[in-house]
Design an enzyme around this catalytic site. Structure first.
Site, PDB file in Angstrom:
ATOM      1  N   HIS A 115      -6.700  65.501  57.671  1.00  0.00           N
ATOM      2  CA  HIS A 115      -7.259  66.918  57.396  1.00  0.00           C
ATOM      3  C   HIS A 115      -7.223  67.163  55.665  1.00  0.00           C
ATOM      4  O   HIS A 115      -6.210  66.878  55.183  1.00  0.00           O
ATOM      5  CB  HIS A 115      -6.793  68.191  57.853  1.00  0.00           C
ATOM      6  CG  HIS A 115      -7.261  69.543  57.476  1.00  0.00           C
ATOM      7  ND1 HIS A 115      -8.411  70.304  57.654  1.00  0.00           N
ATOM      8  CD2 HIS A 115      -6.633  70.352  56.596  1.00  0.00           C
ATOM      9  CE1 HIS A 115      -8.566  71.212  57.108  1.00  0.00           C
ATOM     10  NE2 HIS A 115      -7.579  71.300  56.377  1.00  0.00           N
ATOM     11  N   GLU A 126      -5.074  77.650  53.409  1.00  0.00           N
ATOM     12  CA  GLU A 126      -4.107  76.726  54.262  1.00  0.00           C
ATOM     13  C   GLU A 126      -2.806  76.332  53.523  1.00  0.00           C
ATOM     14  O   GLU A 126      -1.858  76.145  54.385  1.00  0.00           O
ATOM     15  CB  GLU A 126      -5.256  75.303  54.311  1.00  0.00           C
ATOM     16  CG  GLU A 126      -6.244  75.559  55.053  1.00  0.00           C
ATOM     17  CD  GLU A 126      -7.363  74.502  55.085  1.00  0.00           C
ATOM     18  OE1 GLU A 126      -7.135  73.523  54.520  1.00  0.00           O
ATOM     19  OE2 GLU A 126      -8.452  74.600  55.679  1.00  0.00           O
TER      20      GLU A 126
END
Ligand code: DAT
Ligand code: MG
Length: 147
Positions: A115, A126
């Protein structure tokens, strides 16, 4: 300096690709700011992938990302968000070019190894989801002037 969030997914961990993936970003000239091996809770998975919650594959995606340990990382460098996306390759490994991580190691879209944040906004979101600021460091490498 720009930072991005990268994560070796459970398939990449099981296939012993952590070292290979770290090596690629090191060799490119980026700097590792923080890293940890961890299990993702269902809650964290649903928050992390929140933008996909209406998609048909959301349930499978959450099940997969929580199915085994992941290796979460923050990398720093000039343009690291978009460069890392290029190095990862397209989402579907069958469409990812050879030479990219997904193109070299993946086959199925549901198990695409890695990812990476896709924008400055998602990188910040994130990084904050996975790391406390005191788990991240910034430092100079003497070779940076050669990159
Ligand atoms: P990326 O990981 O390249 O940012 P994304 O944000 O569109 O891709 O999707 C997140 C993840 O969801 C992706 O890495 C794998 C999974 N996924 C995406 N499209 C899918 C599909 N059509 N079927 C199954 N899984 C899919
Ligand atoms: Mg994405």
């Amino acid at each position: 300096m720009q930072r991005t969030f990268l994560m070796v997914k459970p398939d990449g961990v099981q296939r012993n690709l952590i070292g290979e993936i770290i090596s690629r970003f090191e060799m490119k000239g980026f700097t590792l700011s923080g890293a940890k091996i961890m299990h993702i809770s269902k809650e964290l998975a649903e928050t992390h992938y929140g933008e996909h919650k209406e998609r048909p594959f959301f349930g499978d995606l959450v099940d997969f990302i929580t199915s085994g340990p992941v290796f979460a990382m923050v990398w720093e460098g000039d343009g690291v968000i978009s460069e890392a996306r290029k190095m990862m390759g397209k989402t579907n490994p069958k469409e990812a070019d050879p030479g990219t991580i997904r193109g070299d190691f993946g086959v199925q879209v549901s198990m695409n190894i890695i990812h990476g944040s896709d924008s400055e906004e998602s990188a910040k979101r994130e990084i904050d989801l996975f790391f406390n600021e005191d788990q991240l460091i910034s430092y100079e490498k003497t070779m940076t002037k050669w990159i």
